[in-house]
Scaffold this active site. Sequence first.
Site, mmCIF file in Angstrom:
data_model
loop_
_atom_site.group_PDB
_atom_site.id
_atom_site.type_symbol
_atom_site.label_atom_id
_atom_site.label_comp_id
_atom_site.label_asym_id
_atom_site.label_seq_id
_atom_site.Cartn_x
_atom_site.Cartn_y
_atom_site.Cartn_z
ATOM 1 N N HIS A 264 40.446 41.097 38.747
ATOM 2 C CA HIS A 264 41.070 39.793 38.493
ATOM 3 C C HIS A 264 41.533 39.703 37.036
ATOM 4 O O HIS A 264 41.109 38.823 36.278
ATOM 5 C CB HIS A 264 40.115 38.643 38.806
ATOM 6 C CG HIS A 264 40.827 37.345 39.062
ATOM 7 N ND1 HIS A 264 40.383 36.406 39.949
ATOM 8 C CD2 HIS A 264 41.985 36.834 38.548
ATOM 9 C CE1 HIS A 264 41.203 35.369 39.970
ATOM 10 N NE2 HIS A 264 42.192 35.615 39.124
ATOM 11 N N ARG B 195 46.078 35.439 45.363
ATOM 12 C CA ARG B 195 44.792 34.918 45.807
ATOM 13 C C ARG B 195 44.262 35.799 46.939
ATOM 14 O O ARG B 195 45.020 36.231 47.812
ATOM 15 C CB ARG B 195 44.924 33.465 46.300
ATOM 16 C CG ARG B 195 45.091 32.459 45.169
ATOM 17 C CD ARG B 195 43.800 32.325 44.375
ATOM 18 N NE ARG B 195 43.889 31.396 43.258
ATOM 19 C CZ ARG B 195 44.137 31.735 42.008
ATOM 20 N NH1 ARG B 195 44.403 33.009 41.713
ATOM 21 N NH2 ARG B 195 44.142 30.848 41.043
#
Length: 310
Positions: A273, A225
């Site tokens: 991502h 994250r």
Amino acid sequence: MTLNALFAARPERWDQYKDVLPEAFKAAGLDVHLALDIDPEEVDYIVYAPNSDVKDFTPFTRLKAVLNLWAGVEAITNNETLKVPLTRMVDFGLQQGMVEWVVGHTLRHHLGMDAQIVNPAHEWAPATPPLSRDRGVTVLGIGELGLACAEALVQLGFNVAGWSRSPKTHDKVTCYSGDDGLKSALAHGEICILLLPSTPATQNILNAESLSFMPRGSFIINPGRGQLIDDDALLAALGSGQIAHATLDVFRVEPLPQAHPYWAHPNVTVTPHMAAETRAETCAEVVAENIRRNEAGEPLLHLVDRAAGY
């Protein structure tokens, strides 16, 4: 009795799931009607992605559980309208994808491959890396995904340590925990892999102080994250040489803004991502199994502890 499952994810995802989920329901012996639009009062389960338009769960008066398609649940854990169990996605495809991505970039940094891949001066400069057994690797976060990555690296011979907030044990991974163990865990690894959830306790876990605990010239790999890293502190550590390179797959703002300094930094690799995408074929089996278990009165798989945030 037919159960109703609402598919609450981005509409463009529907084509990936509209066939595989019903097939998985059928294979699990379930009679489930899956649709993009169902009267909220008739919905039994929600197959959910946090970027969907469903934010208020109050109208879903018959709802039994929300089955998240992502591993990350920080965008929904604090939703006060959600009164039913929430599960996160842990499945073979997600796990295997993460392992492959992490192992690939770990080997890239361990072997110094960038110097050969990008060599505009055509320099002939042989450099023999250490063997994997002589390279310390630290995995911050040894849950399902982190442990799978740690075990894969152990199989390749790396000297692997793991850190978690609560104590854990593993016969081939040196385990540290808590605030006291973080310094030792970071000092262990010349390559640090971040696979922690985003919670108040993990925000900026890599900051100016903790980055200083790592061996000088270390590498950071973050498929976890973006909130785990203090960006300003990392840029300063890259500038000083404390950190040699950072490979980052996740960011505080996504897509990463074009003006962000990470894009142009010579010692930062930005990936979009992509480390571990949920794959419809494999996650459908987990969704179906959780509905089967819940209908049978069995415990749900990968139930989220909303107080802990994961």
